[in-house]
Design a protein around this motif. Structure first.
Motif, PDB file in Angstrom:
ATOM      1  N   TYR A  86      21.151  49.685  51.972  1.00  0.00           N
ATOM      2  CA  TYR A  86      19.920  49.807  52.957  1.00  0.00           C
ATOM      3  C   TYR A  86      20.250  50.701  54.180  1.00  0.00           C
ATOM      4  O   TYR A  86      19.441  51.518  54.375  1.00  0.00           O
ATOM      5  CB  TYR A  86      19.397  48.525  53.355  1.00  0.00           C
ATOM      6  CG  TYR A  86      18.756  47.690  52.175  1.00  0.00           C
ATOM      7  CD1 TYR A  86      17.975  48.034  51.071  1.00  0.00           C
ATOM      8  CD2 TYR A  86      18.923  46.139  52.063  1.00  0.00           C
ATOM      9  CE1 TYR A  86      17.534  47.286  50.145  1.00  0.00           C
ATOM     10  CE2 TYR A  86      18.565  45.493  51.051  1.00  0.00           C
ATOM     11  CZ  TYR A  86      17.709  46.167  50.047  1.00  0.00           C
ATOM     12  OH  TYR A  86      17.309  45.191  49.195  1.00  0.00           O
ATOM     13  N   LEU A  87      21.132  50.311  54.579  1.00  0.00           N
ATOM     14  CA  LEU A  87      21.553  51.069  55.894  1.00  0.00           C
ATOM     15  C   LEU A  87      21.673  52.736  55.793  1.00  0.00           C
ATOM     16  O   LEU A  87      21.434  53.484  56.688  1.00  0.00           O
ATOM     17  CB  LEU A  87      23.019  50.653  56.581  1.00  0.00           C
ATOM     18  CG  LEU A  87      23.299  50.692  57.880  1.00  0.00           C
ATOM     19  CD1 LEU A  87      22.415  49.853  58.734  1.00  0.00           C
ATOM     20  CD2 LEU A  87      24.904  50.595  58.171  1.00  0.00           C
ATOM     21  N   THR A 120      22.236  41.265  56.012  1.00  0.00           N
ATOM     22  CA  THR A 120      23.309  40.790  57.087  1.00  0.00           C
ATOM     23  C   THR A 120      23.262  39.446  57.465  1.00  0.00           C
ATOM     24  O   THR A 120      24.186  38.894  57.389  1.00  0.00           O
ATOM     25  CB  THR A 120      23.348  41.817  58.056  1.00  0.00           C
ATOM     26  OG1 THR A 120      22.414  41.652  59.085  1.00  0.00           O
ATOM     27  CG2 THR A 120      23.929  43.204  57.574  1.00  0.00           C
ATOM     28  N   ALA A 124      21.023  47.982  63.011  1.00  0.00           N
ATOM     29  CA  ALA A 124      19.780  47.691  62.682  1.00  0.00           C
ATOM     30  C   ALA A 124      18.926  46.954  63.707  1.00  0.00           C
ATOM     31  O   ALA A 124      17.720  47.307  63.959  1.00  0.00           O
ATOM     32  CB  ALA A 124      19.605  46.587  61.455  1.00  0.00           C
ATOM     33  N   TRP A 128      15.867  49.316  57.957  1.00  0.00           N
ATOM     34  CA  TRP A 128      16.326  48.572  59.053  1.00  0.00           C
ATOM     35  C   TRP A 128      16.270  47.186  58.984  1.00  0.00           C
ATOM     36  O   TRP A 128      16.867  46.365  59.006  1.00  0.00           O
ATOM     37  CB  TRP A 128      16.250  49.128  60.484  1.00  0.00           C
ATOM     38  CG  TRP A 128      16.309  50.525  60.654  1.00  0.00           C
ATOM     39  CD1 TRP A 128      15.606  51.424  60.777  1.00  0.00           C
ATOM     40  CD2 TRP A 128      17.852  51.174  60.667  1.00  0.00           C
ATOM     41  NE1 TRP A 128      16.175  52.844  60.946  1.00  0.00           N
ATOM     42  CE2 TRP A 128      17.570  52.376  61.035  1.00  0.00           C
ATOM     43  CE3 TRP A 128      18.999  50.476  60.551  1.00  0.00           C
ATOM     44  CZ2 TRP A 128      18.658  53.577  60.993  1.00  0.00           C
ATOM     45  CZ3 TRP A 128      20.004  51.366  60.757  1.00  0.00           C
ATOM     46  CH2 TRP A 128      20.024  52.727  60.916  1.00  0.00           C
ATOM     47  N   TRP A 167      26.887  46.895  61.438  1.00  0.00           N
ATOM     48  CA  TRP A 167      25.643  47.219  60.911  1.00  0.00           C
ATOM     49  C   TRP A 167      24.480  46.599  61.402  1.00  0.00           C
ATOM     50  O   TRP A 167      23.152  46.986  61.381  1.00  0.00           O
ATOM     51  CB  TRP A 167      25.868  47.021  59.133  1.00  0.00           C
ATOM     52  CG  TRP A 167      26.833  47.541  58.439  1.00  0.00           C
ATOM     53  CD1 TRP A 167      27.521  48.942  58.604  1.00  0.00           C
ATOM     54  CD2 TRP A 167      27.312  47.346  57.240  1.00  0.00           C
ATOM     55  NE1 TRP A 167      28.331  49.009  57.945  1.00  0.00           N
ATOM     56  CE2 TRP A 167      28.222  48.205  56.742  1.00  0.00           C
ATOM     57  CE3 TRP A 167      27.034  46.413  56.222  1.00  0.00           C
ATOM     58  CZ2 TRP A 167      29.065  48.263  55.647  1.00  0.00           C
ATOM     59  CZ3 TRP A 167      27.866  46.271  54.951  1.00  0.00           C
ATOM     60  CH2 TRP A 167      28.809  47.134  54.801  1.00  0.00           C
ATOM     61  N   ALA A 196      23.383  45.798  51.857  1.00  0.00           N
ATOM     62  CA  ALA A 196      22.789  45.863  53.240  1.00  0.00           C
ATOM     63  C   ALA A 196      23.598  47.220  53.502  1.00  0.00           C
ATOM     64  O   ALA A 196      22.382  48.220  54.264  1.00  0.00           O
ATOM     65  CB  ALA A 196      23.534  44.779  54.035  1.00  0.00           C
ATOM     66  N   LYS A 197      24.449  47.717  52.921  1.00  0.00           N
ATOM     67  CA  LYS A 197      25.000  49.083  53.016  1.00  0.00           C
ATOM     68  C   LYS A 197      24.178  50.122  52.736  1.00  0.00           C
ATOM     69  O   LYS A 197      24.023  51.175  53.286  1.00  0.00           O
ATOM     70  CB  LYS A 197      26.659  49.208  52.774  1.00  0.00           C
ATOM     71  CG  LYS A 197      27.296  50.538  53.108  1.00  0.00           C
ATOM     72  CD  LYS A 197      28.540  50.547  52.776  1.00  0.00           C
ATOM     73  CE  LYS A 197      29.545  51.782  53.440  1.00  0.00           C
ATOM     74  NZ  LYS A 197      30.880  51.748  52.896  1.00  0.00           N
ATOM     75  N   ALA A 221      18.069  45.957  55.892  1.00  0.00           N
ATOM     76  CA  ALA A 221      19.621  45.863  56.041  1.00  0.00           C
ATOM     77  C   ALA A 221      20.076  44.669  57.311  1.00  0.00           C
ATOM     78  O   ALA A 221      20.858  43.807  56.976  1.00  0.00           O
ATOM     79  CB  ALA A 221      19.907  47.059  56.725  1.00  0.00           C
TER      80      ALA A 221
END
Length: 558
Positions: free
Chosen positions: A237-238, A250, A424, A243, A420, A234-235, A246
């Motif tokens: 992707y962030l 999450t 998103a 978005w 995060w 996820a991080k 991510a």
């Protein structure tokens, strides 16, 4: 007793028996073969020795890669790379000449020969090297349990993803070497062989592969879990503004067993630092038989605040700007005016958990923090670090050199995942979803134990924090609120500068910060942030010199 993955000294270097260094003491020495340990190559594929090689890949997570005690030049916490160069902190210490290279970093006067730039590169590529070598040994081992081999491979891919993630966010265009490397020339790679998008893709692949295999829980808590891999994905992707991906990642993390602890201050206690909020951490321990307590927080040993209970190194000093960011209005919401906090102002209760302020009790030491604790008060001001400093009463704190403790460094904690997701959500148009997530963070802060006066009779300051009760309708305003909450929640944890860069606002924020802070702190007089350059650190000159001419392209502006 913390149940952690042990990294005793006898395991530290075994995994590098046939490994190659990417960075050494001088020029071509970077590419010389270095042999460590006493286990012969013919013995290395035995299961017990492969396990030691895997442990060696974990062991450099703390930035300590040799017999010196200078992991503070390559700290896992990124206090110098993520905080000192942001609006959150000053370098501190005994004036600008003390660790002057970090002072130059604070002024954005970093060069390809800056020691910390080279040292951080060296530590992270040592991690890459050890993971690659451990993978090869694991694949070659005939007596390693087959099912466990699959899991250990996934752990190594997680670790490699971490080391490359750190390299990518710090240096941007980096050489990429995987476990197929066999010769010295395999390690002399161009940093432009892969595009930025391709590098991110390789990091994603490692975390995805780890997620696909890792178990939901680990008996040894220092090892990553399935959802730790998803959180790191996820991080990743962030950092690419992916978005929807991510947000979806999450969702999976939030469906697991992680969650916010009830009390904000309790998160940062060794007794709880593998608790429900900590998704992945660098495991620290002290008094475990390791020479000089190098398994402790060796990279942070200069950040002790001074005063009657701590060493006088005095680095990592909170800025006035950061202190002012915790000011709240009568309704308990952030003010954001950068006017110096007074004794009568309302403040977020996380301020006095994060920062040592004059007149406020410090930890459980039955003493008020004083500005005289600061080693160089005239240069760096009166504030000291507090959130990640252990009480001197704690059995996990070492009162003698090198003054380290056993509070883990949290690479990812659950509060970050919520933030995060909020980011998103804003970018996906779900402003109310973002508000709810931010409010979870603020509600936890509001319901936490506040710092009390020494006699315990009342709050130590005018603490006032509330949730956002008005509907969010403006995307720009919602985005700012999420970013502000991210700053307050994660202050002094080494993330601020990297967030500013990925948000694309580093130049504006740091220019605004310096325009005021230069009137407060004369050591910043010559500081200047150059857009298109200072978002990333230079490729170390010694690496450039160690490979063929023209193979490495220096980052812009250096």
């Amino acid at each position: 007793m913390k149940n952690i993955l042990k990294v005793k000294s006898k395991y530290m270097m075994v995994g590098a028996t046939v490994a190659l260094t990417l960075l050494g003491s001088c020029s071509k020495d970077y590419l010389e073969e270095v042999t460590f340990g006493e286990v012969s190559p013919s013995e290395m594929t035995k299961a017990e020795n492969v396990e030691k090689a895997i442990i060696s890949a974990y062991s450099v997570l703390n930035g300590q890669i040799d017999g010196a005690s200078n992991a503070y030049n390559s700290p896992a916490s990124n206090w110098s790379f993520g905080d000192v160069v942001s609006d959150d902190c000053y370098k501190g210490g005994g004036g600008t000449g003390d660790q002057n290279q970090i002072h130059q970093m604070e002024l954005f006067n970093t060069s390809p020969t800056t020691y910390d730039v080279q040292r951080k590169w060296m530590a992270l590529y040592e991690g890459v090297k050890r993971t690659n070598e451990a993978m090869k040994l694991l694949n070659a081992s005939e007596d390693f349990d087959a099912s466990l081999k699959t899991q250990r491979t996934a752990e190594l891919r997680f670790l490699r993803g971490h080391y490359y993630f750190e390299l990518k966010k710090i240096y941007n265009q980096i050489p990429y070497i995987d476990e197929t490397a066999e010769t010295v020339s395999d390690y002399a790679r161009s940093n432009t062989e892969f595009t930025s998008e391709q590098l991110w893709g390789k990091i994603e692949d490692d975390f995805q592969a780890a997620y696909d295999v890792l178990p939901d829980t680990q008996e040894e808590v220092g090892r990553p879990t399935k959802l730790a891999a998803m959180a790191y994905l996820a991080k990743t992707y962030l950092f690419q503004d992916k978005w929807q991906q991510a947000y979806d990642a999450t969702t999976l993390v939030m469906g697991g067993s992680y969650g916010l602890m009830d009390d904000f201050q309790s998160v940062f206690l060794p007794e709880n630092d593998n608790g429900q909020e900590v998704i992945f951490a660098v495991q620290y321990s002290v008094n475990d038989g390791q020479s000089s307590n190098y398994n402790g927080s060796i990279g942070d040993r200069l950040t002790a605040p001074g005063g009657p209970y701590y060493s006088q190194y005095g680095f990592h000093r909170p800025s006035q700007n950061l202190v002012n960011a915790f000011k709240t209005d009568a309704g308990g919401l952030p003010v954001e005016d950068n006017v110096d906090v007074t004794d009568t102002d309302f403040v977020d209760p996380r301020l006095d958990i994060t920062v040592g302020r004059p007149g406020i009790p410090y930890k459980d030491l039955d003493v008020l923090y004083e500005d005289t604790w600061a080693r160089d008060l005239a240069t760096y001001g009166p504030f000291g670090p507090k959130k990640r400093i252990l009480s001197a009463n704690s059995p996990y704190h070492v009162m003698v050199w090198p003054y380290v403790d056993a509070l883990n460094y949290y690479i990812i904690r659950y509060a970050e995942v919520l933030l995060w997701r909020a980011e998103a959500a804003v970018e996906l148009g779900n402003l109310e979803g973002a508000r709810g997530l931010v409010n979870q963070i603020r509600e936890r802060a509001a319901n936490s134990q506040y710092v009390q006066t020494l006699d315990g009779a009342t709050d130590a300051a005018n603490y006032n924090i509330a949730t956002y009760d008005t509907t969010w309708t403006d995307p720009a305003d919602a985005r700012n609120k999420v970013r502000m909450e991210t700053r307050l929640e994660l202050a002094m944890e080494g993330h601020r500068f990297f967030n500013l860069v990925r948000w694309g606002i580093a130049k504006d924020v740091i220019d605004d910060y310096l325009s005021v802070e230069k009137t407060r702190r004369s050591h910043l007089t010559n500081a200047a942030f150059t857009a298109g350059k200072n978002e990333y650190w230079p490729i170390p000159q010694e690496y450039i010199d160690s490979v063929d001419d023209g193979l490495v392209t220096q980052n812009n502006g250096y």
